[in-house]
Design a protein around this motif. Structure first.
Motif, PDB file in Angstrom:
ATOM      1  N   GLU A  27       0.834  -1.209   0.000  1.00 55.93           N
ATOM      2  CA  GLU A  27       0.000   0.000   0.000  1.00 55.93           C
ATOM      3  C   GLU A  27       0.869   1.261   0.000  1.00 55.93           C
ATOM      4  O   GLU A  27       0.530   2.261  -0.634  1.00 55.93           O
ATOM      5  CB  GLU A  27      -0.942  -0.001   1.197  1.00 55.93           C
ATOM      6  CG  GLU A  27      -2.038  -1.040   1.087  1.00 55.93           C
ATOM      7  CD  GLU A  27      -2.823  -1.209   2.371  1.00 55.93           C
ATOM      8  OE1 GLU A  27      -4.068  -1.195   2.286  1.00 55.93           O
ATOM      9  OE2 GLU A  27      -2.208  -1.366   3.449  1.00 55.93           O
ATOM     10  N   GLN A  30       2.081   1.823  -3.493  1.00 57.47           N
ATOM     11  CA  GLN A  30       0.983   2.321  -4.317  1.00 57.47           C
ATOM     12  C   GLN A  30       0.763   3.818  -4.067  1.00 57.47           C
ATOM     13  O   GLN A  30       0.515   4.581  -5.003  1.00 57.47           O
ATOM     14  CB  GLN A  30      -0.300   1.540  -4.036  1.00 57.47           C
ATOM     15  CG  GLN A  30      -0.262   0.128  -4.572  1.00 57.47           C
ATOM     16  CD  GLN A  30      -1.426  -0.733  -4.094  1.00 57.47           C
ATOM     17  OE1 GLN A  30      -2.032  -0.485  -3.054  1.00 57.47           O
ATOM     18  NE2 GLN A  30      -1.725  -1.768  -4.867  1.00 57.47           N
ATOM     19  N   SER A  33       3.509   5.704  -5.882  1.00 58.21           N
ATOM     20  CA  SER A  33       3.251   5.758  -7.321  1.00 58.21           C
ATOM     21  C   SER A  33       2.171   6.781  -7.652  1.00 58.21           C
ATOM     22  O   SER A  33       2.298   7.552  -8.608  1.00 58.21           O
ATOM     23  CB  SER A  33       2.819   4.384  -7.833  1.00 58.21           C
ATOM     24  OG  SER A  33       3.875   3.481  -7.731  1.00 58.21           O
ATOM     25  N   LYS A  34       1.130   6.822  -6.853  1.00 57.10           N
ATOM     26  CA  LYS A  34       0.039   7.781  -7.073  1.00 57.10           C
ATOM     27  C   LYS A  34       0.538   9.213  -6.915  1.00 57.10           C
ATOM     28  O   LYS A  34       0.202  10.093  -7.705  1.00 57.10           O
ATOM     29  CB  LYS A  34      -1.104   7.501  -6.096  1.00 57.10           C
ATOM     30  CG  LYS A  34      -2.293   8.396  -6.285  1.00 57.10           C
ATOM     31  CD  LYS A  34      -3.397   8.049  -5.309  1.00 57.10           C
ATOM     32  CE  LYS A  34      -4.554   9.021  -5.447  1.00 57.10           C
ATOM     33  NZ  LYS A  34      -5.614   8.755  -4.480  1.00 57.10           N
TER      34      LYS A  34
END
Length: 64
Positions: A27, A30, A33-34
């Motif tokens: 998480e 992620q 990356s976002k």
């Protein structure tokens, strides 16, 4: 000659990828990356994720 300050060069806290301390490493990656998707060409990619506790206080940092 112009003198730059730390404030001129810093990335504001609200621009960092953040993750709760109870979240998984997957998480966290992620979230990183976002956060990188929202950057403009004049900013370096994020290489850190701020880790927050239950009251949203910064308790640490994961670096990439």
């Amino acid at each position: 000659m112009d003198t730059k300050t730390a404030g001129d060069l810093m990335l504001p806290l609200d621009a960092y990828a953040i993750i709760g301390s109870d979240r998984t490493l997957k998480e966290a990656l992620q979230a990183l990356s976002k956060a990188q998707l929202g950057l403009t060409y004049d900013r370096h990619q994020h290489r850190a994720i701020l880790v927050l506790d239950a009251v949203s206080a910064v308790v640490g940092k994961l670096t990439h």
